[in-house]
Write a protein that holds these residues in place. Structure first.
Motif, PDB file in Angstrom:
ATOM      1  N   GLY A   1      49.951  51.544  41.666  1.00  0.00           N
ATOM      2  CA  GLY A   1      49.375  50.545  40.777  1.00  0.00           C
ATOM      3  C   GLY A   1      48.369  49.686  41.516  1.00  0.00           C
ATOM      4  O   GLY A   1      48.245  49.741  42.745  1.00  0.00           O
ATOM      5  N   ALA A   2      47.636  48.870  40.720  1.00  0.00           N
ATOM      6  CA  ALA A   2      46.597  48.063  41.355  1.00  0.00           C
ATOM      7  C   ALA A   2      46.375  46.711  40.693  1.00  0.00           C
ATOM      8  O   ALA A   2      45.951  45.763  41.342  1.00  0.00           O
ATOM      9  CB  ALA A   2      45.269  48.842  41.357  1.00  0.00           C
ATOM     10  N   VAL A   3      46.666  46.586  39.397  1.00  0.00           N
ATOM     11  CA  VAL A   3      46.256  45.399  38.658  1.00  0.00           C
ATOM     12  C   VAL A   3      47.394  44.421  38.411  1.00  0.00           C
ATOM     13  O   VAL A   3      47.325  43.249  38.787  1.00  0.00           O
ATOM     14  CB  VAL A   3      45.607  45.797  37.312  1.00  0.00           C
ATOM     15  CG1 VAL A   3      45.197  44.550  36.536  1.00  0.00           C
ATOM     16  CG2 VAL A   3      44.396  46.695  37.545  1.00  0.00           C
ATOM     17  N   HIS A   4      48.462  44.875  37.778  1.00  0.00           N
ATOM     18  CA  HIS A   4      49.468  43.947  37.271  1.00  0.00           C
ATOM     19  C   HIS A   4      50.513  43.560  38.320  1.00  0.00           C
ATOM     20  O   HIS A   4      50.747  42.386  38.571  1.00  0.00           O
ATOM     21  CB  HIS A   4      50.151  44.551  36.045  1.00  0.00           C
ATOM     22  CG  HIS A   4      49.196  44.816  34.916  1.00  0.00           C
ATOM     23  ND1 HIS A   4      48.633  43.809  34.165  1.00  0.00           N
ATOM     24  CD2 HIS A   4      48.682  45.976  34.445  1.00  0.00           C
ATOM     25  CE1 HIS A   4      47.819  44.338  33.257  1.00  0.00           C
ATOM     26  NE2 HIS A   4      47.829  45.647  33.410  1.00  0.00           N
ATOM     27  N   SER A   5      51.147  44.530  38.914  1.00  0.00           N
ATOM     28  CA  SER A   5      52.187  44.232  39.903  1.00  0.00           C
ATOM     29  C   SER A   5      52.362  45.437  40.822  1.00  0.00           C
ATOM     30  O   SER A   5      53.333  46.187  40.707  1.00  0.00           O
ATOM     31  CB  SER A   5      53.510  43.898  39.202  1.00  0.00           C
ATOM     32  OG  SER A   5      54.511  43.561  40.146  1.00  0.00           O
ATOM     33  N   PRO A   6      51.408  45.662  41.728  1.00  0.00           N
ATOM     34  CA  PRO A   6      51.468  46.847  42.589  1.00  0.00           C
ATOM     35  C   PRO A   6      52.791  46.915  43.369  1.00  0.00           C
ATOM     36  O   PRO A   6      53.296  45.885  43.840  1.00  0.00           O
ATOM     37  CB  PRO A   6      50.279  46.670  43.533  1.00  0.00           C
ATOM     38  CG  PRO A   6      49.356  45.746  42.806  1.00  0.00           C
ATOM     39  CD  PRO A   6      50.238  44.820  42.031  1.00  0.00           C
ATOM     40  N   TYR A   7      53.314  48.128  43.479  1.00  0.00           N
ATOM     41  CA  TYR A   7      54.552  48.348  44.230  1.00  0.00           C
ATOM     42  C   TYR A   7      54.215  49.015  45.559  1.00  0.00           C
ATOM     43  O   TYR A   7      53.493  50.016  45.596  1.00  0.00           O
ATOM     44  CB  TYR A   7      55.507  49.226  43.428  1.00  0.00           C
ATOM     45  CG  TYR A   7      56.654  49.779  44.244  1.00  0.00           C
ATOM     46  CD1 TYR A   7      57.547  48.918  44.886  1.00  0.00           C
ATOM     47  CD2 TYR A   7      56.843  51.150  44.401  1.00  0.00           C
ATOM     48  CE1 TYR A   7      58.588  49.412  45.653  1.00  0.00           C
ATOM     49  CE2 TYR A   7      57.890  51.649  45.153  1.00  0.00           C
ATOM     50  CZ  TYR A   7      58.753  50.784  45.781  1.00  0.00           C
ATOM     51  OH  TYR A   7      59.785  51.274  46.548  1.00  0.00           O
ATOM     52  N   GLU A   8      54.739  48.451  46.661  1.00  0.00           N
ATOM     53  CA  GLU A   8      54.514  49.007  47.988  1.00  0.00           C
ATOM     54  C   GLU A   8      55.789  49.697  48.456  1.00  0.00           C
ATOM     55  O   GLU A   8      56.808  49.050  48.713  1.00  0.00           O
ATOM     56  CB  GLU A   8      54.092  47.902  48.962  1.00  0.00           C
ATOM     57  CG  GLU A   8      52.735  47.313  48.624  1.00  0.00           C
ATOM     58  CD  GLU A   8      52.253  46.308  49.650  1.00  0.00           C
ATOM     59  OE1 GLU A   8      53.069  45.903  50.525  1.00  0.00           O
ATOM     60  OE2 GLU A   8      51.076  45.924  49.605  1.00  0.00           O
ATOM     61  N   ARG A   9      55.719  50.992  48.557  1.00  0.00           N
ATOM     62  CA  ARG A   9      56.868  51.818  48.940  1.00  0.00           C
ATOM     63  C   ARG A   9      56.864  52.058  50.447  1.00  0.00           C
ATOM     64  O   ARG A   9      55.897  52.591  50.999  1.00  0.00           O
ATOM     65  CB  ARG A   9      56.801  53.147  48.199  1.00  0.00           C
ATOM     66  CG  ARG A   9      57.873  54.158  48.571  1.00  0.00           C
ATOM     67  CD  ARG A   9      57.578  55.480  47.880  1.00  0.00           C
ATOM     68  NE  ARG A   9      58.538  56.518  48.244  1.00  0.00           N
ATOM     69  CZ  ARG A   9      58.424  57.797  47.879  1.00  0.00           C
ATOM     70  NH1 ARG A   9      57.375  58.176  47.142  1.00  0.00           N
ATOM     71  NH2 ARG A   9      59.333  58.687  48.246  1.00  0.00           N
ATOM     72  N   PRO A  10      57.929  51.717  51.153  1.00  0.00           N
ATOM     73  CA  PRO A  10      58.002  52.023  52.585  1.00  0.00           C
ATOM     74  C   PRO A  10      58.055  53.540  52.802  1.00  0.00           C
ATOM     75  O   PRO A  10      58.784  54.243  52.097  1.00  0.00           O
ATOM     76  CB  PRO A  10      59.313  51.360  53.030  1.00  0.00           C
ATOM     77  CG  PRO A  10      59.652  50.380  51.954  1.00  0.00           C
ATOM     78  CD  PRO A  10      59.115  50.961  50.687  1.00  0.00           C
ATOM     79  N   ILE A  11      57.292  54.028  53.756  1.00  0.00           N
ATOM     80  CA  ILE A  11      57.288  55.456  54.095  1.00  0.00           C
ATOM     81  C   ILE A  11      57.863  55.611  55.494  1.00  0.00           C
ATOM     82  O   ILE A  11      57.232  55.232  56.488  1.00  0.00           O
ATOM     83  CB  ILE A  11      55.862  56.039  54.034  1.00  0.00           C
ATOM     84  CG1 ILE A  11      55.275  55.856  52.633  1.00  0.00           C
ATOM     85  CG2 ILE A  11      55.887  57.506  54.446  1.00  0.00           C
ATOM     86  CD1 ILE A  11      56.023  56.552  51.523  1.00  0.00           C
ATOM     87  N   ALA A  12      59.070  56.152  55.568  1.00  0.00           N
ATOM     88  CA  ALA A  12      59.769  56.234  56.849  1.00  0.00           C
ATOM     89  C   ALA A  12      59.728  57.620  57.479  1.00  0.00           C
ATOM     90  O   ALA A  12      60.079  57.768  58.652  1.00  0.00           O
ATOM     91  CB  ALA A  12      61.239  55.819  56.672  1.00  0.00           C
ATOM     92  N   LYS A  13      59.297  58.626  56.717  1.00  0.00           N
ATOM     93  CA  LYS A  13      59.324  59.994  57.238  1.00  0.00           C
ATOM     94  C   LYS A  13      57.978  60.700  57.068  1.00  0.00           C
ATOM     95  O   LYS A  13      57.848  61.686  56.330  1.00  0.00           O
ATOM     96  CB  LYS A  13      60.440  60.794  56.542  1.00  0.00           C
ATOM     97  CG  LYS A  13      61.841  60.293  56.827  1.00  0.00           C
ATOM     98  CD  LYS A  13      62.199  60.418  58.304  1.00  0.00           C
ATOM     99  CE  LYS A  13      63.568  59.846  58.616  1.00  0.00           C
ATOM    100  NZ  LYS A  13      63.864  59.897  60.076  1.00  0.00           N
ATOM    101  N   PRO A  14      56.934  60.206  57.766  1.00  0.00           N
ATOM    102  CA  PRO A  14      55.665  60.935  57.734  1.00  0.00           C
ATOM    103  C   PRO A  14      55.805  62.264  58.464  1.00  0.00           C
ATOM    104  O   PRO A  14      56.688  62.432  59.310  1.00  0.00           O
ATOM    105  CB  PRO A  14      54.710  59.998  58.470  1.00  0.00           C
ATOM    106  CG  PRO A  14      55.591  59.250  59.425  1.00  0.00           C
ATOM    107  CD  PRO A  14      56.890  59.054  58.688  1.00  0.00           C
TER     108      PRO A  14
END
Length: 213
Positions: A118-131
């Motif tokens: 998302g970008a406008v209303h309420s962007p969610y930032e997901r942690p990425i632990a396994k690249p």
């Protein structure tokens, strides 16, 4: 981490799995009829049924062996989500400016990988632990940096660490692109296999669930 095996669930089976993100929302209906909603979880949790990806007796045998080596629910492992496995939109190859990781202050060296939805209303930032090892590309103020020279990325935690002499200056934007897996475990200690039913077209139930690293 303890209790995690850095091994990927068979990709040919994962490609046929079904599932996606789950959230936990508490909803209270007031006397007026209005609702109050509260998010119980800060992060979504993905659940899958990998049984849909099993196409042969050989594939089913491989899953049984994988299950046994993980001791059922005891050990976690990597899972490739066919819908969501790269930092780039539409599952395109990753670029170093795909995801914002933060802003430098001249002393901060470590930046955890995240993926923003998302970008406008309420962007969610997901942690990425396994690249995926070797897939991480990083840029500072749009200029790509070289892995092993300017920075390192721990594929077991998803932490990007800049080396001495290459720490982002104050105000510099840090971005990254990467391919990643989901840390999951089996969501059962009993893998029920009915060979006669499988040969007749029945789908085995192989539940997997994401967990936080």
């Amino acid at each position: 981490m303890a209790g995690f095996h850095e091994v990927r669930f068979p990709v040919e089976v994962a490609l046929g799995a079904r599932g996606g993100p789950e959230r936990r929302t508490e909803i209270v209906t007031l006397a007026s009829g209005r609702e109050e909603r509260n998010a119980r979880w800060a992060h979504s949790r993905r659940k899958y049924d990998a049984g849909y990806g099993v196409r042969s007796i050989e594939g089913l045998s491989a899953i049984v062996a994988f299950f046994e080596e993980r001791r059922g629910r005891l050990y976690g492992f990597r899972f490739r989500d066919r819908l969501d496995w790269t930092s780039a939109p539409k599952n395109a190859p990753p670029l170093p400016n795909d995801q914002p990781l933060g802003t430098g202050n001249g002393t901060r060296a470590a930046f955890p990988l995240i993926k923003r939805y998302g970008a406008v209303h309420s962007p969610y930032e997901r942690p990425i632990a396994k690249p995926v090892e070797g897939s991480v590309r990083v840029a500072v103020n749009g200029a790509e940096r070289v892995a092993g020279t300017h920075f390192d990325c721990d594929a077991t935690t998803g932490i990007v660490t800049f080396r001495a002499g290459h720490i982002p200056p104050a105000g510099a934007s840090v971005t990254a692109g990467f391919v990643f897996d989901v840390p999951v475990r089996f969501d059962t200690d009993f893998l029920q296999v009915d060979l006669s039913a499988f040969e007749a077209g029945a789908i085995p139930n192989i539940p997997l669930i994401e967990f936080r690293i």
